[in-house]
Every structure is written in C-alpha cells, then in structure tokens.
Enzyme design. Structure first.
Site, PDB file in Angstrom:
ATOM      1  N   VAL A  61      -5.479  -4.539  -6.900  1.00 15.47           N
ATOM      2  CA  VAL A  61      -5.750  -5.931  -7.450  1.00 15.47           C
ATOM      3  C   VAL A  61      -4.398  -6.324  -8.265  1.00 15.47           C
ATOM      4  O   VAL A  61      -3.635  -7.330  -7.954  1.00 15.47           O
ATOM      5  CB  VAL A  61      -6.604  -5.203  -9.441  1.00 15.47           C
ATOM      6  N   CYS A  62      -3.468  -5.977  -8.941  1.00 16.16           N
ATOM      7  CA  CYS A  62      -2.664  -6.466  -8.863  1.00 16.16           C
ATOM      8  C   CYS A  62      -1.494  -6.369  -7.313  1.00 16.16           C
ATOM      9  O   CYS A  62      -0.688  -7.379  -8.088  1.00 16.16           O
ATOM     10  CB  CYS A  62      -1.369  -5.268 -10.114  1.00 16.16           C
ATOM     11  N   GLU A  63      -1.123  -5.238  -6.669  1.00 15.36           N
ATOM     12  CA  GLU A  63      -0.431  -6.089  -5.601  1.00 15.36           C
ATOM     13  C   GLU A  63      -1.490  -7.625  -4.805  1.00 15.36           C
ATOM     14  O   GLU A  63      -0.253  -8.291  -4.928  1.00 15.36           O
ATOM     15  CB  GLU A  63      -0.828  -4.515  -4.487  1.00 15.36           C
ATOM     16  N   THR A 108       0.234 -10.203  -6.862  1.00 15.39           N
ATOM     17  CA  THR A 108       1.317 -10.680  -7.086  1.00 15.39           C
ATOM     18  C   THR A 108       1.704 -10.524  -5.148  1.00 15.39           C
ATOM     19  O   THR A 108       2.455 -12.218  -5.093  1.00 15.39           O
ATOM     20  CB  THR A 108       2.191  -9.419  -7.008  1.00 15.39           C
TER      21      THR A 108
END
Length: 169
Positions: A60-62, A65
């Site tokens: 999710v963070c990837e 970003t």
C-alpha cells in the site's frame, strides 16, 4: 488527546490534534536518505505535497508513493514532493534506487519524531506513522489535510493533486 485508528484489524492510537486547512504548517526536522538533517524550511516558498506512509516496504505504501511520484511528473518545479516515514534512510534510498525515482524527496522521522509529534501522526503502539497527506501552500498554510482512519487504505490522490494544481501559478 488521543484518537483511535485502525492498522488492519488492530485498534491503535495517535496523540494530538489533527491539523486542519488554514492552519500554519509546523516546521519540522527529519533525516534525509543520505543521513543528513533535513529541515522543512529548505522547501519554503514552494508548494509542498507531503505524503506520509507507515513503511515503504509494504504494498500500500509503495502504491501511494508511486502514484504521487507519477503525479509529480505533471507538476511544475514550484512543487516539492516529500515522502516521510519512520523507515531507516537506507531502506528509503534502496527503494528510490530500485524504482529509479528521482522526483520524490524521502525523509525519515525515525530519530527526532519531530514531524509526527507536530503533525499528530505517530502511532503509539507501533512507532510508525499514520497514513496521511498534506498540501502546504507557498505561505506555509495547510491547503489540504487527510488523515486516514484505516492505515491499509489509500489516500484520495485525485483530491490532493487537484489542490496542488489549484495553488500552482
């Protein structure tokens, strides 16, 4: 004051008041990917899009970003994209190199916790950051703030980018 949020199925807490549109954006210190001290004052006079993630080593963070980095390609040089997490700078540098991402300034709050205290994003139980997005205008006023109640959800990219574009000359 503490507020409850979710990290997956787990209830966690974050201290402090949420910042709101119109508030003065607090200056903060962090550590950049080269282990140098970063001051948000370095980007004064620019529109700042601050993407806050728990850990770059999650899908999710990837996605978050990558989406903001792709959106930055269509924005002017008066916009500074800053991604902040409590990841070690080594992990941030590795990610940037692997993804060949050059338009995203990564900084870490792992030492000072200055950003997370001032922006009310430190998850007490995990010492990770609450997923959130801030758009700060050239006068350091908050033009957009989104704190996610569920850290496994993605933020509203379109809304954040729309606000950024409305601030560009």
């Amino acid at each position: 004051m503490s507020r409850k949020i979710k990290f997956g199925s787990v209830d966690v807490s974050v201290d402090g008041e949420k910042l709101k549109v119109g508030d003065k954006a607090p200056d903060f210190l962090a550590i950049d990917k080269d282990l140098n001290e970063y001051s948000s004052k370095e980007d004064d006079g620019k529109i700042k899009l601050i993407s806050v993630i728990p850990s770059i080593d999650t899908s999710v963070c990837e996605i978050q970003t990558t989406m903001f980095s792709k959106a930055k390609e269509g924005l002017s040089d008066e916009v500074s994209l800053i991604t902040i997490s409590n990841d070690l700078p080594f992990a941030q540098a590795r990610f940037l190199e692997e993804k060949e991402m050059t338009n995203n300034k990564f900084v870490s709050d792992y030492i000072h916790h200055d950003f997370s205290k001032k922006y009310s994003t430190l998850i007490n139980e995990l010492k990770l950051l609450n997923r959130s997005v801030f758009v700060i205008d050239k006068d350091n006023k908050i033009a957009y703030a989104e704190y996610l109640e569920q850290n496994t959800d993605l933020p509203d990219y379109e809304k954040a980018i729309e606000v950024v574009k409305s601030l560009e000359n």
